[in-house]
Design a protein around this motif. Structure first.
Motif, mmCIF file in Angstrom:
data_model
loop_
_atom_site.group_PDB
_atom_site.id
_atom_site.type_symbol
_atom_site.label_atom_id
_atom_site.label_comp_id
_atom_site.label_asym_id
_atom_site.label_seq_id
_atom_site.Cartn_x
_atom_site.Cartn_y
_atom_site.Cartn_z
ATOM 1 N N ASP A 190 7.892 91.937 51.112
ATOM 2 C CA ASP A 190 7.159 92.480 49.975
ATOM 3 C C ASP A 190 5.660 92.238 50.084
ATOM 4 N N GLU A 191 5.248 91.259 50.895
ATOM 5 C CA GLU A 191 3.829 91.041 51.152
ATOM 6 C C GLU A 191 3.321 92.027 52.201
ATOM 7 N N LEU A 192 4.153 92.276 53.218
ATOM 8 C CA LEU A 192 3.757 93.191 54.292
ATOM 9 C C LEU A 192 3.448 94.586 53.768
ATOM 10 N N VAL A 193 4.304 95.116 52.902
ATOM 11 C CA VAL A 193 4.150 96.508 52.474
ATOM 12 C C VAL A 193 2.917 96.715 51.603
ATOM 13 N N ARG A 194 2.283 95.624 51.157
ATOM 14 C CA ARG A 194 1.081 95.743 50.339
ATOM 15 C C ARG A 194 -0.207 95.513 51.132
ATOM 16 N N VAL A 195 -0.081 95.197 52.412
ATOM 17 C CA VAL A 195 -1.265 94.952 53.234
ATOM 18 C C VAL A 195 -2.094 96.230 53.352
ATOM 19 N N CYS A 196 -3.387 96.109 53.097
ATOM 20 C CA CYS A 196 -4.305 97.241 53.222
ATOM 21 C C CYS A 196 -5.209 97.054 54.435
ATOM 22 N N VAL A 288 4.906 105.081 51.649
ATOM 23 C CA VAL A 288 4.693 103.735 52.173
ATOM 24 C C VAL A 288 6.052 103.076 52.382
ATOM 25 N N LEU A 289 6.061 101.947 53.059
ATOM 26 C CA LEU A 289 7.308 101.287 53.423
ATOM 27 C C LEU A 289 7.896 100.510 52.248
ATOM 28 N N ASN A 290 9.220 100.301 52.291
ATOM 29 C CA ASN A 290 9.889 99.395 51.368
ATOM 30 C C ASN A 290 10.746 98.446 52.193
ATOM 31 N N TYR A 291 11.522 97.601 51.508
ATOM 32 C CA TYR A 291 12.288 96.595 52.251
ATOM 33 C C TYR A 291 13.264 97.240 53.235
ATOM 34 N N SER A 292 13.944 98.291 52.798
ATOM 35 C CA SER A 292 14.941 98.931 53.662
ATOM 36 C C SER A 292 14.310 99.463 54.948
ATOM 37 N N SER A 293 13.142 100.068 54.819
ATOM 38 C CA SER A 293 12.484 100.605 56.011
ATOM 39 C C SER A 293 11.994 99.487 56.926
ATOM 40 N N VAL A 294 11.522 98.384 56.343
ATOM 41 C CA VAL A 294 11.102 97.239 57.166
ATOM 42 C C VAL A 294 12.312 96.630 57.868
ATOM 43 N N TYR A 295 13.439 96.566 57.162
ATOM 44 C CA TYR A 295 14.660 96.042 57.773
ATOM 45 C C TYR A 295 15.072 96.886 58.988
ATOM 46 N N ARG A 296 14.999 98.206 58.837
ATOM 47 C CA ARG A 296 15.364 99.087 59.960
ATOM 48 C C ARG A 296 14.409 98.905 61.143
#
Length: 369
Positions: A190-196, A288-296
């Motif tokens: 959840d921190e990764l997907v907010r990185v700008c 943008v990405l969410n947890y499911s996409s990061v998991y994949r």
């Protein structure tokens, strides 16, 4: 705050979002308790960090869902009723896949609610309920710890990935950058997907994490990023800013470019370009990405690198901590690296690392076992 049939609606002015509290928590007709909560909202609640507000509302509503599904009445002025209600809720929570800390947080939120509404609070006043909760959570924690935890992505596994995968597409450039950044900065998904884009400083080798479970003040935390990871990120940005058809740089106004805003985004079906993104256009937020996409992404990278361990998005954070501990990092250094406010979790990784440096480990090495 305006009252509806089953919800109390809160508007958070910081980001113009709306939080809704389910009034099933309070017995219908208990105007006094509702008034107490409204008074607290006006004077206190709006001044709390938004993440805290959101967590409280979410926890309250989860309890309301439990009451509705189990046919139980909400909290009342009856002490025995509230005790029975919470006891059954604890049973339900301990049968769920929720983490130990999540259960503790939910019960803490209910205790806060009872205090705010000035209703009988058995979580504090009932010795029976306190012991029941304590023993139930101890058993639950033992059960959870006996199950398979996130496999740490160690520094050796990270090097295996980087050596095995030579990125030749925008997709792989993005994915490799993500894996390395999550390891370096010990990031949660959840921190990764907010990185700008502007959160990363190549000059200082830092990443500003602006949203974190342990950063309730909202001031942000700085994490270290290696020069090699920064190079990977820059290569990904450069590739994203090239039009795959013309091989020319994208215009600054091109919403498919990566000049500002969220760093890691979804790609087109051809995997050669980013999907358009503008934070002011609601439909673009889906790009943008969410947890499911990061998991994949983690599963795809593990497969490409020949890693058979079941690594997940949390493996980078755990692996980074374990690798630091094994390298002799102190507890304060671990806390700083991962942004932990409490020494409990980094202390766990230190203990784990100390096992490999203990007497039996030395004996096994000496005997080449």
């Amino acid at each position: 705050m305006t009252q509806h049939e089953e919800t109390l609606e809160f508007r958070y002015t910081g980001n113009n979002s709306t939080l809704k509290l389910n009034t099933k928590l309070i017995t219908p007709g208990d105007a006094s308790s509702a008034h107490n909560f409204e008074h607290y909202y006006n004077d206190i609640f709006t001044r709390l960090p938004y993440n805290t507000q959101r967590a409280y509302i979410s926890d309250y509503n989860e309890f309301a869902i439990f009451c509705r599904q189990s046919g139980m009445q909400g909290f009342t002025n009856d002490f025995a009723h509230n005790e029975t209600c919470i006891k059954q809720y604890v049973d339900e929570l301990c049968r769920s896949p929720l983490a130990y800390r999540t259960i503790k947080r939910r019960l803490s939120a209910l205790s806060k609610f009872l205090g705010v509404a000035k209703l009988p609070n058995p979580i504090i006043r009932s010795a029976y309920l306190r012991d029941f909760i304590r023993l139930s959570l101890i058993e639950n924690r033992k059960y959870r710890l006996s199950h398979k935890q996130a496999v740490p992505l160690t520094i050796e596994m990270l090097e295996q990935i980087n050596n095995a995968i030579i990125p030749d597409s925008l997709l792989e450039l993005r994915d490799i950058a993500i894996i390395n950044l999550m390891f370096d900065a010990l990031l949660r998904a959840d921190e990764l997907v907010r990185v700008c884009v502007d959160h990363i400083s190549a000059r200082n080798n830092t990443l500003l994490v602006i949203s974190s479970k342990s950063d309730q003040s909202g001031q942000g935390q700085y994490r270290f990023v290696s020069s090699s990871t920064i190079s990977m990120i820059q290569e990904y940005i450069n590739e994203a800013n090239l039009d795959p058809k013309t091989k020319m740089p994208r215009e600054l106004t091109d919403l498919r470019g990566l000049h500002k805003g969220i760093l890691f985004r979804r790609l087109t079906n051809h995997k050669t370009a980013l999907l358009p993104f503008d934070e002011n256009i609601p439909r673009h937020m889906a790009n943008v990405l969410n947890y499911s996409s990061v998991y994949r992404i983690w599963q795809r990278i593990a497969l490409r690198a020949g890693i058979t361990d079941n690594i997940t998005p949390h493996s980078g954070r755990v692996g980074g901590a374990v690798s630091l501990a094994e390298d002799g990092a102190s507890l304060p250094e671990l806390q700083l690296a991962g942004g932990w406010q409490s020494p409990e979790m980094p202390g766990h990784y230190t203990k784990q690392a100390n096992v490999k440096r203990g007497g039996m480990a030395k004996l096994s090495a000496k005997r080449k076992r």
